[in-house]
Design an enzyme around this catalytic site. Structure first.
Site, PDB file in Angstrom:
ATOM      1  N   SER A  98     -51.126  23.705  16.222  1.00 17.60           N
ATOM      2  CA  SER A  98     -50.221  24.103  15.140  1.00 17.60           C
ATOM      3  C   SER A  98     -49.469  25.392  15.453  1.00 17.60           C
ATOM      4  O   SER A  98     -49.964  26.249  16.187  1.00 17.60           O
ATOM      5  CB  SER A  98     -51.030  24.324  13.863  1.00 17.60           C
ATOM      6  OG  SER A  98     -51.571  23.100  13.464  1.00 17.60           O
ATOM      7  N   ARG A 126      -2.211   7.494 -11.405  1.00 17.40           N
ATOM      8  CA  ARG A 126      -3.319   7.566 -12.354  1.00 17.40           C
ATOM      9  C   ARG A 126      -4.648   7.955 -11.705  1.00 17.40           C
ATOM     10  O   ARG A 126      -5.618   8.258 -12.373  1.00 17.40           O
ATOM     11  CB  ARG A 126      -3.452   6.219 -13.098  1.00 17.40           C
ATOM     12  CG  ARG A 126      -2.322   5.974 -14.081  1.00 17.40           C
ATOM     13  CD  ARG A 126      -2.229   4.514 -14.493  1.00 17.40           C
ATOM     14  NE  ARG A 126      -1.548   3.702 -13.487  1.00 17.40           N
ATOM     15  CZ  ARG A 126      -1.355   2.385 -13.588  1.00 17.40           C
ATOM     16  NH1 ARG A 126      -1.808   1.735 -14.637  1.00 17.40           N
ATOM     17  NH2 ARG A 126      -0.723   1.726 -12.637  1.00 17.40           N
ATOM     18  N   LYS A 153      -4.040   6.152  -2.964  1.00 17.49           N
ATOM     19  CA  LYS A 153      -5.003   5.345  -3.733  1.00 17.49           C
ATOM     20  C   LYS A 153      -5.764   4.344  -2.876  1.00 17.49           C
ATOM     21  O   LYS A 153      -6.990   4.219  -3.003  1.00 17.49           O
ATOM     22  CB  LYS A 153      -4.257   4.603  -4.857  1.00 17.49           C
ATOM     23  CG  LYS A 153      -5.163   3.658  -5.626  1.00 17.49           C
ATOM     24  CD  LYS A 153      -4.549   3.168  -6.907  1.00 17.49           C
ATOM     25  CE  LYS A 153      -3.470   2.149  -6.674  1.00 17.49           C
ATOM     26  NZ  LYS A 153      -2.981   1.589  -7.952  1.00 17.49           N
ATOM     27  N   ASN A 169      -1.768 -11.659 -14.343  1.00 13.66           N
ATOM     28  CA  ASN A 169      -1.296 -11.773 -12.965  1.00 13.66           C
ATOM     29  C   ASN A 169      -2.191 -10.910 -12.086  1.00 13.66           C
ATOM     30  O   ASN A 169      -2.343  -9.718 -12.339  1.00 13.66           O
ATOM     31  CB  ASN A 169       0.156 -11.273 -12.907  1.00 13.66           C
ATOM     32  CG  ASN A 169       0.668 -11.106 -11.490  1.00 13.66           C
ATOM     33  OD1 ASN A 169       0.207 -11.791 -10.578  1.00 13.66           O
ATOM     34  ND2 ASN A 169       1.627 -10.208 -11.314  1.00 13.66           N
ATOM     35  N   ALA A 202     -53.049  26.370  19.594  1.00 10.61           N
ATOM     36  CA  ALA A 202     -52.292  26.712  18.385  1.00 10.61           C
ATOM     37  C   ALA A 202     -51.681  28.101  18.520  1.00 10.61           C
ATOM     38  O   ALA A 202     -52.259  28.985  19.142  1.00 10.61           O
ATOM     39  CB  ALA A 202     -53.215  26.647  17.175  1.00 10.61           C
ATOM     40  N   GLU A 237       5.266  -7.543 -17.814  1.00 15.75           N
ATOM     41  CA  GLU A 237       4.405  -6.374 -17.621  1.00 15.75           C
ATOM     42  C   GLU A 237       3.954  -5.827 -18.968  1.00 15.75           C
ATOM     43  O   GLU A 237       4.688  -5.926 -19.964  1.00 15.75           O
ATOM     44  CB  GLU A 237       5.152  -5.291 -16.830  1.00 15.75           C
ATOM     45  CG  GLU A 237       5.430  -5.670 -15.394  1.00 15.75           C
ATOM     46  CD  GLU A 237       4.166  -6.041 -14.631  1.00 15.75           C
ATOM     47  OE1 GLU A 237       3.267  -5.191 -14.493  1.00 15.75           O
ATOM     48  OE2 GLU A 237       4.068  -7.196 -14.174  1.00 15.75           O
ATOM     49  N   ALA A 279       0.832  -1.208   0.000  1.00 19.28           N
ATOM     50  CA  ALA A 279       0.000   0.000   0.000  1.00 19.28           C
ATOM     51  C   ALA A 279       0.865   1.255   0.000  1.00 19.28           C
ATOM     52  O   ALA A 279       0.489   2.285   0.553  1.00 19.28           O
ATOM     53  CB  ALA A 279      -0.912  -0.009   1.225  1.00 19.28           C
ATOM     54  N   ALA A 280       2.043   1.163  -0.637  1.00 25.50           N
ATOM     55  CA  ALA A 280       2.972   2.295  -0.581  1.00 25.50           C
ATOM     56  C   ALA A 280       2.949   3.153  -1.843  1.00 25.50           C
ATOM     57  O   ALA A 280       3.448   4.275  -1.835  1.00 25.50           O
ATOM     58  CB  ALA A 280       4.400   1.788  -0.348  1.00 25.50           C
ATOM     59  N   ASP A 333      -4.785  -2.391  -3.768  1.00 25.47           N
ATOM     60  CA  ASP A 333      -5.671  -1.870  -4.812  1.00 25.47           C
ATOM     61  C   ASP A 333      -6.435  -2.979  -5.534  1.00 25.47           C
ATOM     62  O   ASP A 333      -6.933  -2.775  -6.636  1.00 25.47           O
ATOM     63  CB  ASP A 333      -4.892  -0.997  -5.800  1.00 25.47           C
ATOM     64  CG  ASP A 333      -3.860  -1.780  -6.610  1.00 25.47           C
ATOM     65  OD1 ASP A 333      -3.577  -2.938  -6.261  1.00 25.47           O
ATOM     66  OD2 ASP A 333      -3.334  -1.210  -7.592  1.00 25.47           O
TER      67      ASP A 333
HETATM   68  C1  UD1 Z   1       0.987  -5.026 -10.601  1.00 20.86           C
HETATM   69  C2  UD1 Z   1       1.803  -6.189 -11.156  1.00 20.86           C
HETATM   70  C3  UD1 Z   1       1.080  -6.751 -12.383  1.00 20.86           C
HETATM   71  C4  UD1 Z   1      -0.305  -7.187 -11.998  1.00 20.86           C
HETATM   72  C5  UD1 Z   1      -1.082  -6.053 -11.316  1.00 20.86           C
HETATM   73  C6  UD1 Z   1      -2.363  -6.605 -10.736  1.00 20.86           C
HETATM   74  C7  UD1 Z   1       4.195  -5.744 -10.751  1.00 20.86           C
HETATM   75  C8  UD1 Z   1       5.446  -5.241 -11.316  1.00 20.86           C
HETATM   76  N1  UD1 Z   1       3.117  -5.710 -11.532  1.00 20.86           N
HETATM   77  O1  UD1 Z   1       0.939  -4.025 -11.576  1.00 20.86           O
HETATM   78  O2  UD1 Z   1       1.800  -7.845 -12.905  1.00 20.86           O
HETATM   79  O3  UD1 Z   1      -1.023  -7.616 -13.143  1.00 20.86           O
HETATM   80  O4  UD1 Z   1      -0.307  -5.499 -10.223  1.00 20.86           O
HETATM   81  O5  UD1 Z   1      -3.183  -5.595 -10.207  1.00 20.86           O
HETATM   82  O6  UD1 Z   1       4.188  -6.192  -9.610  1.00 20.86           O
HETATM   83  N2  UD1 Z   1       3.278  -0.589  -4.537  1.00 20.86           N
HETATM   84  C9  UD1 Z   1       4.098  -0.332  -3.463  1.00 20.86           C
HETATM   85  N3  UD1 Z   1       5.348   0.170  -3.689  1.00 20.86           N
HETATM   86  C10 UD1 Z   1       5.814   0.400  -4.935  1.00 20.86           C
HETATM   87  C11 UD1 Z   1       4.961   0.138  -6.038  1.00 20.86           C
HETATM   88  C12 UD1 Z   1       3.709  -0.366  -5.791  1.00 20.86           C
HETATM   89  O7  UD1 Z   1       3.702  -0.545  -2.313  1.00 20.86           O
HETATM   90  O8  UD1 Z   1       6.968   0.848  -5.045  1.00 20.86           O
HETATM   91  C13 UD1 Z   1       1.920  -1.115  -4.271  1.00 20.86           C
HETATM   92  C14 UD1 Z   1       0.824  -0.211  -4.779  1.00 20.86           C
HETATM   93  O9  UD1 Z   1       0.430   0.690  -3.758  1.00 20.86           O
HETATM   94  C15 UD1 Z   1      -0.272  -1.187  -5.127  1.00 20.86           C
HETATM   95  C16 UD1 Z   1       0.477  -2.459  -5.501  1.00 20.86           C
HETATM   96  O10 UD1 Z   1       1.763  -2.324  -4.962  1.00 20.86           O
HETATM   97  O11 UD1 Z   1      -1.107  -1.449  -4.021  1.00 20.86           O
HETATM   98  C17 UD1 Z   1       0.558  -2.662  -7.011  1.00 20.86           C
HETATM   99  O12 UD1 Z   1       1.237  -1.571  -7.597  1.00 20.86           O
HETATM  100  P1  UD1 Z   1       0.788  -0.937  -8.980  1.00 20.86           P
HETATM  101  O13 UD1 Z   1       1.714   0.150  -9.306  1.00 20.86           O
HETATM  102  O14 UD1 Z   1      -0.644  -0.650  -8.958  1.00 20.86           O
HETATM  103  O15 UD1 Z   1       1.108  -2.174  -9.947  1.00 20.86           O
HETATM  104  P2  UD1 Z   1       0.413  -2.508 -11.322  1.00 20.86           P
HETATM  105  O16 UD1 Z   1       0.988  -1.667 -12.388  1.00 20.86           O
HETATM  106  O17 UD1 Z   1      -1.059  -2.524 -11.167  1.00 20.86           O
HETATM  107 CA    CA Z   2      -2.437  -1.896  -9.615  1.00 19.18          CA
END
Ligand code: UD1
Ligand code: CA
Length: 481
Positions: free
Chosen positions: A414, A23, A30, A178, A432, A163, A17-18, A112
């Protein structure tokens, strides 16, 4: 060998969750954006808790303080800080000080991906333990794989994950994606994690590269392909947030209908996951039911009503455009249209609250009525009381709030003001148009208004005098001789 649950290996859950969630174009992290039922992160935590893990770690980074305070009071979670955010592998590596060296399995979830079910998690863990794999990846076959990492298989076995941005045109045709949800054997995971490089389109450390590394090391990698791809929808944009929210609502609405609730138009019915509704209740279009709301059987909730954190009995009618929050409405009561029930309001059995009536922290007893245009705040109203149109409890003196008590069977005429603190006794009447400043004892009449005078013949005299004035004016306008 035993198969008792105590012998199953420890489970450690990590939720990523970092990330910033660029986007989303939001100041809010997020994972704190809401889907019906709570923030995405809360949904994921709730699902994770269904595994009763030994530890639950949240990796925070972007707006880490906001995420921590959102989860304040949650004793069962620990945090790992990722600063700066260099990708999903780098994120997971930040949990090493807390988790490396421990035996067991690590289940990794994304903050997410909020729709994942507890059943899928159980399947993942069971399959992972059964095959003794180094990694098990949850995948799905989807219609629109755009944006997700693709599962590249060789001879049926997963060889690597690529990716979107790094995929070749033919790899982009792959529809198996994935989900970002995995189970890992802890020892082999922390051994390999530091070896991931960042030579890719985003210059990030991709966790997905682990699969190819494992292949080279001859570690077993398995997949769990889930049937309902909706469950692993990731949220990266506001459009995806809306789509995922719609899926949550759709599922809830289907459950409600299956349990005997009529939804006139499911597409415009917004019911949070924890809301309960009894059979044969009819919900009209545009209704919003939030939080911990419970609605009984055979109720009718008319169009454009919003009810939050409230309890409604059986056979209750809520008419159009009413707002009910933190209140209780007993069986057989009727509320609205255009009623406003604010927190701590209790409407008794078969009581009636009509149009443009606002109740705050007020109890309206059984079979009592406030049918038109009233404000009743901090009031305790007994049974079978009639509150006339335009009645106001003047509960606020500019500094403090004061109570009004109206006992059983009283009749409030009333357009009366009840200037609190004040009590109207059992069966008493308020005439009233009264401004009641003193208690009215049981059985008495309270009347407090200017006495009416009647001036006979006043209109005729007014007419005569104005005719005379007109003549004078007319004469005054004539030219002088
Ligand atoms: C990622 C996967 C992708 C998969 C998709 C599914 C990788 C490289 N890609 O892509 O294969 O299909 O999820 O939803 O793993 N986050 C961190 N630190 C970071 C980057 C991300 O904590 O440095 C966390 C984000 O907050 C998020 C999660 O990791 O909760 C996924 O990151 P996000 O950037 O959304 O990856 P995707 O591009 O969706
Ligand atoms: Ca994602």
């Amino acid at each position: 060998m035993t198969n008792s649950p105590t012998s199953s290996p420890p489970i450690h859950v990590v939720i990523l969750a970092a990330g910033q969630g660029t986007r989303m174009r939001s100041r809010l992290p997020k994972v704190l954006h809401r889907v019906p039922g709570g923030s995405m992160l809360n949904c994921v935590i709730r699902t994770a808790e269904s595994l009763s893990p030994d530890t639950l770690t949240i990796v925070v980074g972007h707006e880490a303080e906001a995420v921590r305070s959102h989860l304040a009071g949650m004793k069962s979670v620990q945090f790992a800080l990722q600063e700066p955010q260099l990708g999903t592998a780098h994120a997971l590596l930040q949990t090493a000080p807390l988790l490396a060296g421990r035996p067991g399995n690590l289940v990794m979830l994304s903050g997410d991906v909020p729709l994942l079910t507890a059943a899928t998690l159980r399947t993942l863990v069971a399959s992972h333990c059964e095959t003794a794999a180094a990694a098990t990846v949850v995948t799905a076959v989807v219609e629109r794989p755009f944006g997700y990492g693709r599962i590249v298989r060789v001879d049926g076995e997963v060889a690597r994950i690529v990716e979107e941005r790094d995929a070749s045109p033919s790899e982009r045709q792959i529809r198996e994606i994935n989900s970002g949800i995995y189970a890992f054997d802890m020892v082999r995971l922390f051994d390999a994690l530091g070896g991931i490089a960042s030579q890719n389109a985003q210059g990030e450390y991709y966790l997905t590269d682990l699969i190819a590394i494992y292949r080279r090391r001859k570690h077993v990698v398995k997949t769990v392909v889930i049937d309902d791809p909706g469950e692993v929808r990731g949220v990266n944009s506001r459009t995806e947030l809306a789509e995922v929210s719609r899926l949550v609502r759709q599922k809830k609405n289907e459950e409600l209908m299956a349990s005997g609730v009529t939804l006139i138009d499911p597409a415009t019915t917004y019911v949070d996951p924890d809301v309960e509704i009894g059979a044969d209740t009819v919900i009209h279009p545009g209704v919003i039911l939030e939080g911990r709301t419970r609605i009984g059987a055979a109720c009718e909730i008319h169009a454009y009503v919003r009810i939050a954190d409230s309890e409604i009995g059986d056979n209750v009618t809520i008419k159009n455009f009413s707002l009910v929050t933190g209140s209780q409405i007993a069986s057989g009561a009727s509320v609205g249209p255009f009623a406003h029930l604010r927190p701590e309001t209790v409407v008794g059995e078969s009581a009636r609250v009509g149009n443009f009536v606002e109740l705050k922290k007020t109890t309206l007893g059984a079979r009592s009525k406030a049918n038109h245009l009233a404000y009743l705040g901090d009031a305790t109203i007994g049974a079978q009381v009639n509150v006339g149109a335009g009645t106001i409890t003047c509960n606020y003196d500019g500094k403090d709030k004061h109570p009004t008590v109206i006992e059983d069977g009283a009749f409030i005429g009333s357009d009366s003001q009840l200037i609190a603190p004040v009590r109207v006794g059992k069966g008493a009447y308020v005439a009233a148009g009264s401004s009641i400043t003193q208690d009215v004892p049981a059985g008495a009449l309270g009347i407090a208004r200017g006495r009416q005078s009647v001036i006979e013949g006043w209109v005729e005299r007014k007419k005569e005098s104005s005719d005379a004035t007109a003549t004078l004016r007319k004469d005054a306008g004539k030219p002088a001789h």
